[in-house]
Design a protein around this motif. Structure first.
Motif, PDB file in Angstrom:
ATOM      1  N   LEU A  13       0.815  -1.209   0.000  1.00  0.00           N
ATOM      2  CA  LEU A  13       0.000   0.000   0.000  1.00  0.00           C
ATOM      3  C   LEU A  13       0.851   1.262   0.000  1.00  0.00           C
ATOM      4  O   LEU A  13       0.361   2.335  -0.307  1.00  0.00           O
ATOM      5  CB  LEU A  13      -0.937   0.001   1.204  1.00  0.00           C
ATOM      6  N   ASP A  14       2.116   1.144   0.393  1.00  0.00           N
ATOM      7  CA  ASP A  14       2.990   2.317   0.406  1.00  0.00           C
ATOM      8  C   ASP A  14       3.691   2.524  -0.932  1.00  0.00           C
ATOM      9  O   ASP A  14       4.360   3.524  -1.139  1.00  0.00           O
ATOM     10  CB  ASP A  14       4.043   2.168   1.514  1.00  0.00           C
ATOM     11  N   PHE A  16       3.385   3.510  -4.419  1.00  0.00           N
ATOM     12  CA  PHE A  16       2.464   4.135  -5.360  1.00  0.00           C
ATOM     13  C   PHE A  16       2.828   3.848  -6.807  1.00  0.00           C
ATOM     14  O   PHE A  16       2.143   4.281  -7.710  1.00  0.00           O
ATOM     15  CB  PHE A  16       2.422   5.650  -5.121  1.00  0.00           C
ATOM     16  N   TYR A  27      -7.733  -2.060  -4.159  1.00  0.00           N
ATOM     17  CA  TYR A  27      -6.890  -0.870  -4.107  1.00  0.00           C
ATOM     18  C   TYR A  27      -7.576   0.166  -3.225  1.00  0.00           C
ATOM     19  O   TYR A  27      -8.737   0.488  -3.438  1.00  0.00           O
ATOM     20  CB  TYR A  27      -6.686  -0.328  -5.520  1.00  0.00           C
ATOM     21  N   PRO A  28      -6.894   0.698  -2.216  1.00  0.00           N
ATOM     22  CA  PRO A  28      -7.541   1.631  -1.286  1.00  0.00           C
ATOM     23  C   PRO A  28      -7.833   2.971  -1.953  1.00  0.00           C
ATOM     24  O   PRO A  28      -7.120   3.410  -2.848  1.00  0.00           O
ATOM     25  CB  PRO A  28      -6.509   1.784  -0.165  1.00  0.00           C
ATOM     26  N   SER A  29      -8.890   3.631  -1.496  1.00  0.00           N
ATOM     27  CA  SER A  29      -9.186   4.962  -1.987  1.00  0.00           C
ATOM     28  C   SER A  29      -8.148   5.942  -1.454  1.00  0.00           C
ATOM     29  O   SER A  29      -7.422   5.659  -0.493  1.00  0.00           O
ATOM     30  CB  SER A  29     -10.582   5.398  -1.533  1.00  0.00           C
ATOM     31  N   LEU A  30      -8.095   7.127  -2.070  1.00  0.00           N
ATOM     32  CA  LEU A  30      -7.116   8.136  -1.669  1.00  0.00           C
ATOM     33  C   LEU A  30      -7.325   8.538  -0.213  1.00  0.00           C
ATOM     34  O   LEU A  30      -6.373   8.616   0.577  1.00  0.00           O
ATOM     35  CB  LEU A  30      -7.223   9.351  -2.586  1.00  0.00           C
ATOM     36  N   GLN A  33      -6.351   5.733   2.219  1.00  0.00           N
ATOM     37  CA  GLN A  33      -4.904   5.561   2.271  1.00  0.00           C
ATOM     38  C   GLN A  33      -4.242   6.693   3.058  1.00  0.00           C
ATOM     39  O   GLN A  33      -3.311   6.458   3.838  1.00  0.00           O
ATOM     40  CB  GLN A  33      -4.343   5.501   0.845  1.00  0.00           C
ATOM     41  N   ARG A  36      -4.910   6.033   6.711  1.00  0.00           N
ATOM     42  CA  ARG A  36      -4.157   4.871   7.192  1.00  0.00           C
ATOM     43  C   ARG A  36      -2.691   5.189   7.417  1.00  0.00           C
ATOM     44  O   ARG A  36      -2.111   4.889   8.467  1.00  0.00           O
ATOM     45  CB  ARG A  36      -4.304   3.725   6.182  1.00  0.00           C
ATOM     46  N   VAL A  37      -2.082   5.836   6.429  1.00  0.00           N
ATOM     47  CA  VAL A  37      -0.650   6.144   6.530  1.00  0.00           C
ATOM     48  C   VAL A  37      -0.388   7.179   7.610  1.00  0.00           C
ATOM     49  O   VAL A  37       0.547   7.048   8.411  1.00  0.00           O
ATOM     50  CB  VAL A  37      -0.127   6.627   5.159  1.00  0.00           C
TER      51      VAL A  37
END
Length: 358
Positions: A13-14, A16, A27-30, A33, A36-37
């Motif tokens: 997920l990190d 890009f 795939y995570p949404s903007l 993400q 989460r980060v």
């Protein structure tokens, strides 16, 4: 480098630069993400709560920083002071989508209108960024989304407030919902059961009203249902952030009403029309209604019952009719007497057999 299509077995997920995604990965949404980060959530799990509400559980299983011999480093403590809770739930609808709770009309170009500044996110021009026309620390501890609101770039989408809504503000609104936990909920998988039971009970009550209560009460019932449903949906949305679908039940109630009324008109109404046409000259309307409501049609041979046979006569009719010189005056007196007597008979549920005279 990227793996060949079909060889992708995990999604970082990190990273890009990952462009090829296996079909069994999401795939995570903007907005998700970014949340989460920024908050160190290292676990995203799909769950279903006991009330059938589907959603995601974000959890931070690893610590954000380690304790030293002297406790928490002051710099680290300040850095992570605004980090969200260790675990949070994000409700999703039956399709796995998150319903966005829009804050208002949106768009910086509406700042001077009726809406207060709390409805809008802070916009800053790229030109101001490039020329450093912003105060020091302006972006500190902020979530920043880069995008364009220029209509010529066509990054505009529709939303409940207007047809041309900045696309990047959709992401910003979703991120705000995630941070503040200002979610829109639905009734989960049980909503179908609730709608089914509501339509079943509403349809049964409507059928009973049409069959036994008459058109006036049926109209009042339909009016109340068709008005209360959207009002309740609006109240649930505004007070509880809960989506109560009313369009399908609303249309269904209308269709049920049409079907029930038509069935009643062509079946039960036919029987009443037959009885009215046959007995309206002999029976009171109340007796005809009793026959219709009983569901028993009249048969040859009649029905045994305890009744009162009542005969009336005008004493001395022959004598005073000879005294009256005008036949029209006699007819007038007879009509007055017979009308009064017939009205009394009908008001008390009697049946007029015939008028006789010599």
């Amino acid at each position: 480098g990227l793996k060949e299509k079909g060889e992708v077995d995990s999604l970082n997920l990190d990273n890009f630069e990952t462009k090829i995604i296996s079909q069994n990965l999401t795939y995570p949404s903007l907005a998700l993400q970014m949340l989460r980060v920024a908050n160190g959530y290292d676990s995203v799990e799909a769950v279903e709560r006991p009330n059938a509400q589907k959603g995601l559980i974000l959890e931070r299983k690893k610590g954000l920083y380690e304790l030293s011999e002297n406790g928490v480093d002051p710099v680290s403590q300040e850095m992570f002071a605004n980090v969200l809770a260790k675990k949070r739930f994000i409700p999703l609808d039956f399709k796995g989508d998150m319903r966005i709770n829009y804050l208002g009309y949106g768009g910086k170009w509406k700042e001077g209108d009726l809406f207060t500044p709390e409805y809008y996110f802070t916009y800053i021009s790229l030109s101001d960024v490039l020329h450093k026309r912003f105060s020091k620390g302006f972006f500190k501890d902020k979530y920043v989304i880069l995008g364009s609101t220029d209509p010529t770039l066509q990054d505009l989408v529709g939303n409940p407030f207007r047809p041309a809504f900045p696309g990047l503000e959709v992401h910003a609104t979703m991120l705000d919902n995630l941070i503040s936990e200002d979610y829109l909920h639905d009734l989960g998988d049980l909503s179908t059961l609730y709608i089914f039971l509501g339509l079943l009970l509403g349809g049964l009550l409507l059928s009973l009203l049409v069959a036994y209560a008459g058109s006036w009460l049926t109209f009042v019932y339909l009016f109340c249902v068709l008005v209360i449903l959207p009002l309740f949906s609006y109240y649930a949305f505004s007070q509880w952030n809960t989506i109560v679908e009313f369009i399908y039940p609303w249309v269904s109630i209308i269709l049920i009403a049409v079907v029930v009324i038509l069935v009643n008109f062509f079946i039960e109404g036919r029987e009443k029309r037959f009885l009215n046409a046959t007995f309206k000259s002999y029976l009171s309307p109340e007796l005809i209604d009793q026959m219709v409501n009983s569901g028993i049609m009249p048969t040859l041979g009649g029905q045994e019952s305890f009744i009162t046979a009542y005969f009336t006569d005008i004493a001395g009719f022959s004598t005073f009719s000879e005294v009256l010189a005008s036949p029209s005056r006699l007819v007038e007196l007879l009509n007055e007497y017979l009308t009064a007597m017939t009205d009394i008979l009908m008001e008390n549920g009697g049946t007029l057999d015939k008028y006789e005279g010599d």
